[in-house]
Motif scaffolding. Structure first.
Motif, PDB file in Angstrom:
ATOM      1  N   SER A  38       1.182  -1.231  -0.068  1.00  0.00           N
ATOM      2  CA  SER A  38       0.156  -0.348   0.128  1.00  0.00           C
ATOM      3  C   SER A  38       0.665   1.030   0.203  1.00  0.00           C
ATOM      4  CB  SER A  38      -0.998  -0.474   0.859  1.00  0.00           C
ATOM      5  OG  SER A  38       0.150   0.024   2.488  1.00  0.00           O
ATOM      6  N   GLY A  39       1.886   0.410   0.532  1.00  0.00           N
ATOM      7  CA  GLY A  39       2.887   2.382   0.702  1.00  0.00           C
ATOM      8  C   GLY A  39       3.779   2.893  -0.436  1.00  0.00           C
ATOM      9  N   TYR A  42       0.672   5.479  -2.298  1.00  0.00           N
ATOM     10  CA  TYR A  42       0.840   7.151  -1.878  1.00  0.00           C
ATOM     11  C   TYR A  42       1.858   6.890  -2.390  1.00  0.00           C
ATOM     12  CZ  TYR A  42      -2.799   5.872   1.600  1.00  0.00           C
ATOM     13  OH  TYR A  42      -3.785   6.126   2.210  1.00  0.00           O
ATOM     14  N   ARG A  43       3.316   6.574  -3.036  1.00  0.00           N
ATOM     15  CA  ARG A  43       4.944   7.207  -3.296  1.00  0.00           C
ATOM     16  C   ARG A  43       4.212   7.571  -4.810  1.00  0.00           C
ATOM     17  NH1 ARG A  43       9.554   5.388  -0.727  1.00  0.00           N
ATOM     18  NH2 ARG A  43       9.295   3.813   0.670  1.00  0.00           N
ATOM     19  N   ALA A 103       5.250  11.095  -0.081  1.00  0.00           N
ATOM     20  CA  ALA A 103       4.408   9.973   0.539  1.00  0.00           C
ATOM     21  C   ALA A 103       3.913  10.326   1.194  1.00  0.00           C
ATOM     22  CB  ALA A 103       4.777   8.696  -0.318  1.00  0.00           C
ATOM     23  N   SER A 104       5.004  10.355   2.849  1.00  0.00           N
ATOM     24  CA  SER A 104       3.786  10.248   3.729  1.00  0.00           C
ATOM     25  C   SER A 104       3.603  12.197   4.227  1.00  0.00           C
ATOM     26  CB  SER A 104       5.904  10.094   4.744  1.00  0.00           C
ATOM     27  OG  SER A 104       5.275  10.996   6.755  1.00  0.00           O
ATOM     28  N   ALA A 107       0.058  10.849   2.582  1.00  0.00           N
ATOM     29  CA  ALA A 107      -0.842  10.549   3.708  1.00  0.00           C
ATOM     30  C   ALA A 107      -1.700  11.016   4.414  1.00  0.00           C
ATOM     31  CB  ALA A 107       0.133   9.278   3.962  1.00  0.00           C
ATOM     32  N   ARG A 113      -6.046   9.238   1.277  1.00  0.00           N
ATOM     33  CA  ARG A 113      -6.626   8.070   1.935  1.00  0.00           C
ATOM     34  C   ARG A 113      -8.091   7.692   1.997  1.00  0.00           C
ATOM     35  NH1 ARG A 113      -2.366   7.333   5.041  1.00  0.00           N
ATOM     36  NH2 ARG A 113      -3.228   5.589   5.020  1.00  0.00           N
ATOM     37  N   GLY A 133       1.912  -1.883   5.095  1.00  0.00           N
ATOM     38  CA  GLY A 133       1.218  -0.672   4.952  1.00  0.00           C
ATOM     39  C   GLY A 133       1.116   0.181   6.422  1.00  0.00           C
ATOM     40  N   ARG A 134       0.660   1.015   7.140  1.00  0.00           N
ATOM     41  CA  ARG A 134       0.220   1.883   8.468  1.00  0.00           C
ATOM     42  C   ARG A 134      -0.708   1.008   8.863  1.00  0.00           C
ATOM     43  NH1 ARG A 134       4.151   2.376   6.303  1.00  0.00           N
ATOM     44  NH2 ARG A 134       6.200   3.734   6.280  1.00  0.00           N
ATOM     45  N   ASP A 135      -1.547   1.356   8.125  1.00  0.00           N
ATOM     46  CA  ASP A 135      -2.983   1.274   8.522  1.00  0.00           C
ATOM     47  C   ASP A 135      -3.892  -0.337   7.942  1.00  0.00           C
ATOM     48  OD1 ASP A 135      -3.633   1.730   5.969  1.00  0.00           O
ATOM     49  OD2 ASP A 135      -5.173   3.058   6.416  1.00  0.00           O
ATOM     50  N   MET A 136      -3.498  -1.214   7.380  1.00  0.00           N
ATOM     51  CA  MET A 136      -4.315  -2.364   7.037  1.00  0.00           C
ATOM     52  C   MET A 136      -5.114  -3.053   7.754  1.00  0.00           C
ATOM     53  SD  MET A 136      -3.052  -2.686   3.682  1.00  0.00           S
ATOM     54  CE  MET A 136      -2.883  -0.990   3.627  1.00  0.00           C
ATOM     55  N   ARG A 161      17.355   0.139   5.638  1.00  0.00           N
ATOM     56  CA  ARG A 161      17.424   0.836   5.199  1.00  0.00           C
ATOM     57  C   ARG A 161      17.948   1.337   3.716  1.00  0.00           C
ATOM     58  NH1 ARG A 161      11.888   3.530   4.516  1.00  0.00           N
ATOM     59  NH2 ARG A 161      10.832   2.687   2.773  1.00  0.00           N
ATOM     60  N   ARG A 184       9.397  10.275  10.003  1.00  0.00           N
ATOM     61  CA  ARG A 184       8.304   9.896   8.627  1.00  0.00           C
ATOM     62  C   ARG A 184       7.848   9.223  10.329  1.00  0.00           C
ATOM     63  NH1 ARG A 184       8.786   6.730   4.542  1.00  0.00           N
ATOM     64  NH2 ARG A 184      10.590   6.184   4.298  1.00  0.00           N
ATOM     65  N   ASP A 188       4.242   9.691  10.398  1.00  0.00           N
ATOM     66  CA  ASP A 188       2.953   8.762  10.462  1.00  0.00           C
ATOM     67  C   ASP A 188       1.993   8.241  11.411  1.00  0.00           C
ATOM     68  OD1 ASP A 188       3.565   8.149   7.486  1.00  0.00           O
ATOM     69  OD2 ASP A 188       4.672   6.507   8.195  1.00  0.00           O
ATOM     70  N   ARG A 191      -0.714  11.492  13.279  1.00  0.00           N
ATOM     71  CA  ARG A 191      -1.805  12.433  11.758  1.00  0.00           C
ATOM     72  C   ARG A 191      -2.528  11.537  12.519  1.00  0.00           C
ATOM     73  NH1 ARG A 191      -0.133   8.317   7.391  1.00  0.00           N
ATOM     74  NH2 ARG A 191      -1.335   6.628   8.496  1.00  0.00           N
TER      75      ARG A 191
HETATM   76  O1   DC Z   1       5.867   1.914   3.248  1.00  0.00           O
HETATM   77  P1   DC Z   1       6.474   3.279   2.851  1.00  0.00           P
HETATM   78  O2   DC Z   1       7.750   3.415   3.257  1.00  0.00           O
HETATM   79  O3   DC Z   1       6.184   2.524   1.200  1.00  0.00           O
HETATM   80  O4   DC Z   1       5.113   3.995   2.583  1.00  0.00           O
HETATM   81  C1   DC Z   1       5.261   5.356   2.659  1.00  0.00           C
HETATM   82  C2   DC Z   1       4.922   6.615   3.444  1.00  0.00           C
HETATM   83  O5   DC Z   1       3.133   6.387   2.950  1.00  0.00           O
HETATM   84  C3   DC Z   1       4.800   6.348   4.417  1.00  0.00           C
HETATM   85  O6   DC Z   1       5.121   7.676   5.444  1.00  0.00           O
HETATM   86  C4   DC Z   1       3.149   6.803   5.413  1.00  0.00           C
HETATM   87  C5   DC Z   1       2.318   6.497   3.991  1.00  0.00           C
HETATM   88  N1   DC Z   1       1.614   4.983   4.014  1.00  0.00           N
HETATM   89  C6   DC Z   1       0.040   5.596   4.874  1.00  0.00           C
HETATM   90  O7   DC Z   1       0.414   6.410   5.406  1.00  0.00           O
HETATM   91  N2   DC Z   1      -0.423   4.126   4.908  1.00  0.00           N
HETATM   92  C7   DC Z   1      -0.012   3.226   4.002  1.00  0.00           C
HETATM   93  N3   DC Z   1      -1.032   2.220   4.761  1.00  0.00           N
HETATM   94  C8   DC Z   1       1.223   2.931   3.638  1.00  0.00           C
HETATM   95  C9   DC Z   1       1.848   3.972   3.602  1.00  0.00           C
END
Ligand code: DC
Length: 228
Positions: A38-39, A42-43, A103-104, A107, A113, A133-136, A161, A184, A188, A191
Protein backbone atom coordinates in the motif's frame (compact mmCIF):
# COMPACT_ATOMS: atom_id res chain seq x y z
CA UNK A 1 -17.91 1.38 3.25
CA UNK A 2 -18.13 -2.21 4.43
CA UNK A 3 -15.93 -5.19 3.79
CA UNK A 4 -18.01 -8.07 2.42
CA UNK A 5 -15.27 -10.03 0.69
CA UNK A 6 -14.48 -13.35 2.42
CA UNK A 7 -11.13 -14.02 0.74
CA UNK A 8 -8.54 -14.34 3.58
CA UNK A 9 -6.32 -11.34 4.25
CA UNK A 10 -3.13 -11.13 6.30
CA UNK A 11 -2.17 -7.60 7.23
CA UNK A 12 1.38 -6.54 8.10
CA UNK A 13 1.60 -2.98 9.43
CA UNK A 14 4.52 -1.20 11.01
CA UNK A 15 6.94 1.73 10.82
CA UNK A 16 9.40 2.50 8.01
CA UNK A 17 12.20 -0.03 7.74
CA UNK A 18 10.61 -2.64 9.99
CA UNK A 19 10.92 -5.17 7.16
CA UNK A 20 7.19 -5.28 6.32
CA UNK A 21 7.75 -5.25 2.57
CA UNK A 22 10.28 -8.10 2.58
CA UNK A 23 8.28 -10.24 5.00
CA UNK A 24 4.99 -9.57 3.19
CA UNK A 25 6.56 -10.63 -0.12
CA UNK A 26 8.02 -13.83 1.37
CA UNK A 27 4.76 -14.76 3.08
CA UNK A 28 2.70 -14.07 -0.05
CA UNK A 29 5.10 -16.20 -2.12
CA UNK A 30 5.00 -19.08 0.36
CA UNK A 31 1.20 -19.09 0.45
CA UNK A 32 0.63 -18.28 -3.24
CA UNK A 33 -1.33 -15.18 -2.18
CA UNK A 34 -1.58 -11.78 -3.88
CA UNK A 35 0.45 -8.90 -2.46
CA UNK A 36 -0.57 -5.32 -1.77
CA UNK A 37 2.26 -2.85 -1.09
CA UNK A 38 0.00 0.00 0.00
CA UNK A 39 2.94 2.35 0.59
CA UNK A 40 3.65 2.21 -3.15
CA UNK A 41 0.21 3.73 -3.81
CA UNK A 42 1.01 6.71 -1.56
CA UNK A 43 4.45 6.98 -3.14
CA UNK A 44 2.94 6.90 -6.65
CA UNK A 45 0.40 9.54 -5.66
CA UNK A 46 3.17 11.87 -4.47
CA UNK A 47 5.28 11.16 -7.55
CA UNK A 48 2.39 11.69 -9.95
CA UNK A 49 1.44 14.95 -8.23
CA UNK A 50 5.02 16.19 -8.58
CA UNK A 51 5.17 15.17 -12.24
CA UNK A 52 1.91 17.02 -12.89
CA UNK A 53 3.05 20.16 -11.11
CA UNK A 54 0.54 19.73 -8.25
CA UNK A 55 1.79 20.96 -4.87
CA UNK A 56 1.72 18.26 -2.18
CA UNK A 57 -0.16 20.72 0.05
CA UNK A 58 -3.00 21.02 -2.46
CA UNK A 59 -5.37 18.49 -0.85
CA UNK A 60 -7.99 18.54 -3.60
CA UNK A 61 -5.45 18.41 -6.39
CA UNK A 62 -3.55 15.50 -4.82
CA UNK A 63 -6.80 13.60 -4.09
CA UNK A 64 -7.78 13.94 -7.76
CA UNK A 65 -4.37 12.53 -8.70
CA UNK A 66 -4.90 9.58 -6.29
CA UNK A 67 -8.31 8.84 -7.82
CA UNK A 68 -6.98 8.88 -11.36
CA UNK A 69 -3.70 7.00 -10.85
CA UNK A 70 -2.76 5.00 -13.95
CA UNK A 71 -0.40 2.38 -12.53
CA UNK A 72 0.79 -1.13 -13.16
CA UNK A 73 2.76 -3.49 -10.92
CA UNK A 74 4.91 -5.90 -12.82
CA UNK A 75 7.99 -8.03 -12.16
CA UNK A 76 11.24 -8.70 -13.96
CA UNK A 77 12.36 -12.22 -14.85
CA UNK A 78 14.44 -12.38 -11.65
CA UNK A 79 11.32 -11.61 -9.60
CA UNK A 80 12.31 -8.03 -8.77
CA UNK A 81 9.58 -5.41 -8.96
CA UNK A 82 8.81 -3.10 -11.86
CA UNK A 83 6.37 -0.21 -11.42
CA UNK A 84 4.75 1.84 -14.16
CA UNK A 85 3.07 5.21 -13.83
CA UNK A 86 1.14 6.47 -16.85
CA UNK A 87 3.27 4.20 -19.05
CA UNK A 88 6.59 5.40 -17.59
CA UNK A 89 8.91 3.02 -15.71
CA UNK A 90 9.22 4.65 -12.27
CA UNK A 91 10.64 1.64 -10.38
CA UNK A 92 13.73 3.53 -9.16
CA UNK A 93 11.99 6.84 -8.50
CA UNK A 94 9.28 5.18 -6.39
CA UNK A 95 11.87 3.84 -3.92
CA UNK A 96 13.77 7.12 -3.45
CA UNK A 97 13.77 8.56 0.08
CA UNK A 98 12.40 11.85 -1.28
CA UNK A 99 9.41 9.96 -2.72
CA UNK A 100 8.88 8.27 0.66
CA UNK A 101 8.85 11.66 2.36
CA UNK A 102 6.37 12.95 -0.25
CA UNK A 103 4.20 9.88 0.35
CA UNK A 104 4.17 10.53 4.08
CA UNK A 105 3.12 14.16 3.36
CA UNK A 106 0.19 13.28 1.09
CA UNK A 107 -0.83 10.41 3.41
CA UNK A 108 -2.10 12.91 6.00
CA UNK A 109 -4.78 14.16 3.58
CA UNK A 110 -8.11 12.40 4.39
CA UNK A 111 -9.38 12.76 0.79
CA UNK A 112 -6.25 11.01 -0.49
CA UNK A 113 -6.75 8.10 1.92
CA UNK A 114 -10.42 7.88 0.89
CA UNK A 115 -9.46 7.95 -2.79
CA UNK A 116 -7.08 5.01 -2.32
CA UNK A 117 -9.42 2.88 -0.18
CA UNK A 118 -11.31 1.04 -2.93
CA UNK A 119 -8.18 0.59 -4.98
CA UNK A 120 -6.55 -1.17 -2.02
CA UNK A 121 -9.60 -3.34 -1.30
CA UNK A 122 -9.69 -4.46 -4.94
CA UNK A 123 -6.48 -6.43 -4.26
CA UNK A 124 -8.49 -8.85 -2.09
CA UNK A 125 -8.70 -11.69 -4.61
CA UNK A 126 -8.65 -15.50 -4.25
CA UNK A 127 -6.85 -17.41 -2.96
CA UNK A 128 -5.79 -14.69 -0.48
CA UNK A 129 -3.97 -11.43 0.10
CA UNK A 130 -1.02 -10.24 2.14
CA UNK A 131 -1.28 -6.45 2.58
CA UNK A 132 1.48 -4.32 4.06
CA UNK A 133 1.34 -0.70 5.17
CA UNK A 134 0.38 1.44 8.15
CA UNK A 135 -3.40 1.05 8.43
CA UNK A 136 -4.11 -2.30 6.77
CA UNK A 137 -5.40 -3.86 10.00
CA UNK A 138 -6.99 -0.74 11.50
CA UNK A 139 -8.81 0.71 8.46
CA UNK A 140 -8.56 -1.02 5.11
CA UNK A 141 -9.00 -4.69 6.10
CA UNK A 142 -10.53 -4.51 9.56
CA UNK A 143 -11.82 -8.08 9.37
CA UNK A 144 -8.49 -9.60 8.28
CA UNK A 145 -7.91 -13.21 9.35
CA UNK A 146 -4.50 -12.36 10.82
CA UNK A 147 -3.10 -8.95 11.76
CA UNK A 148 0.57 -8.39 12.46
CA UNK A 149 2.33 -5.26 13.68
CA UNK A 150 5.99 -5.57 12.77
CA UNK A 151 8.51 -3.44 14.63
CA UNK A 152 12.28 -3.18 15.03
CA UNK A 153 14.55 -0.78 16.89
CA UNK A 154 15.08 2.62 15.21
CA UNK A 155 18.82 1.92 14.74
CA UNK A 156 18.17 -1.39 13.08
CA UNK A 157 15.51 0.09 10.79
CA UNK A 158 17.84 2.87 9.65
CA UNK A 159 20.63 0.32 9.07
CA UNK A 160 18.37 -1.92 6.99
CA UNK A 161 17.09 0.97 4.87
CA UNK A 162 20.67 2.09 4.33
CA UNK A 163 21.69 -1.34 3.05
CA UNK A 164 18.56 -1.60 0.87
CA UNK A 165 19.24 1.74 -0.82
CA UNK A 166 22.96 0.99 -1.19
CA UNK A 167 22.15 -2.33 -2.87
CA UNK A 168 20.00 -0.39 -5.33
CA UNK A 169 22.89 1.96 -6.05
CA UNK A 170 21.30 4.91 -4.20
CA UNK A 171 23.80 6.53 -1.85
CA UNK A 172 22.53 8.26 1.29
CA UNK A 173 24.19 8.84 4.67
CA UNK A 174 23.12 6.74 7.65
CA UNK A 175 22.73 9.84 9.85
CA UNK A 176 20.47 11.55 7.29
CA UNK A 177 18.47 8.34 6.96
CA UNK A 178 18.02 8.04 10.74
CA UNK A 179 16.71 11.61 10.88
CA UNK A 180 14.42 10.94 7.95
CA UNK A 181 13.03 7.77 9.58
CA UNK A 182 12.41 9.61 12.85
CA UNK A 183 10.57 12.41 11.02
CA UNK A 184 8.51 9.95 9.06
CA UNK A 185 7.64 7.88 12.18
CA UNK A 186 6.49 11.04 13.92
CA UNK A 187 4.35 12.21 10.98
CA UNK A 188 2.84 8.75 10.41
CA UNK A 189 2.06 8.18 14.12
CA UNK A 190 0.80 11.65 15.02
CA UNK A 191 -1.52 12.32 12.10
CA UNK A 192 -5.20 12.43 13.03
CA UNK A 193 -6.42 10.22 10.20
CA UNK A 194 -5.43 6.53 10.24
CA UNK A 195 -2.31 6.99 12.38
CA UNK A 196 0.31 4.28 12.58
CA UNK A 197 -0.84 2.21 15.54
CA UNK A 198 -1.39 -1.52 16.07
CA UNK A 199 -4.95 -2.80 15.67
CA UNK A 200 -6.30 -3.97 19.04
CA UNK A 201 -6.34 -7.53 17.71
CA UNK A 202 -2.89 -7.38 16.07
CA UNK A 203 0.01 -9.60 17.08
CA UNK A 204 3.13 -7.56 17.77
CA UNK A 205 6.29 -8.99 16.23
CA UNK A 206 9.66 -7.37 17.05
CA UNK A 207 12.09 -8.34 14.31
CA UNK A 208 15.19 -6.74 15.92
CA UNK A 209 18.10 -9.15 15.63
CA UNK A 210 16.00 -11.74 13.78
CA UNK A 211 16.69 -13.03 10.28
CA UNK A 212 14.18 -12.67 7.44
CA UNK A 213 13.72 -16.46 7.49
CA UNK A 214 12.94 -16.53 11.22
CA UNK A 215 10.39 -13.72 10.98
CA UNK A 216 8.80 -15.25 7.86
CA UNK A 217 8.52 -18.62 9.61
CA UNK A 218 6.92 -17.04 12.67
CA UNK A 219 4.26 -15.46 10.46
CA UNK A 220 3.72 -18.69 8.51
CA UNK A 221 3.34 -20.53 11.83
CA UNK A 222 0.60 -18.10 12.86
CA UNK A 223 -1.11 -18.62 9.50
CA UNK A 224 -0.96 -22.40 10.01
CA UNK A 225 -2.53 -21.94 13.47
CA UNK A 226 -5.49 -20.22 11.83
CA UNK A 227 -6.38 -23.38 9.97
CA UNK A 228 -5.48 -26.02 12.57
O1 DC B 1 5.87 1.81 3.47
P1 DC B 1 6.41 2.99 2.65
O2 DC B 1 7.72 3.51 3.13
O3 DC B 1 6.43 2.67 1.19
O4 DC B 1 5.32 4.15 2.86
C1 DC B 1 5.53 5.46 2.41
C2 DC B 1 4.63 6.42 3.20
O5 DC B 1 3.27 6.22 2.82
C3 DC B 1 4.68 6.28 4.71
O6 DC B 1 5.62 7.12 5.29
C4 DC B 1 3.29 6.63 5.15
C5 DC B 1 2.42 6.37 3.95
N1 DC B 1 1.57 5.18 4.08
C6 DC B 1 0.38 5.33 4.75
O7 DC B 1 0.08 6.39 5.25
N2 DC B 1 -0.49 4.27 4.82
C7 DC B 1 -0.17 3.09 4.30
N3 DC B 1 -1.03 2.07 4.39
C8 DC B 1 1.08 2.91 3.64
C9 DC B 1 1.94 3.99 3.56
Amino acid sequence: MTETNTVPVITIDGPSGSGKGTIARRVAEALGYHLLDSGALYRLTALSAEKNGISLDDAEGVAAIALGLDIEFDSNEDGSERIWLSGEDVTQEVRKESTGAGASTVAVIPAVRAALLQRQRAFQMAPGLVADGRDMGTQVFRSAALKIFLTASAEERAGRRHKQLKDKGMGVSLAALSRDIEDRDRRDSERSVAPLTPAPDARILDSSGQSIETVTNTVLGWVADLYS
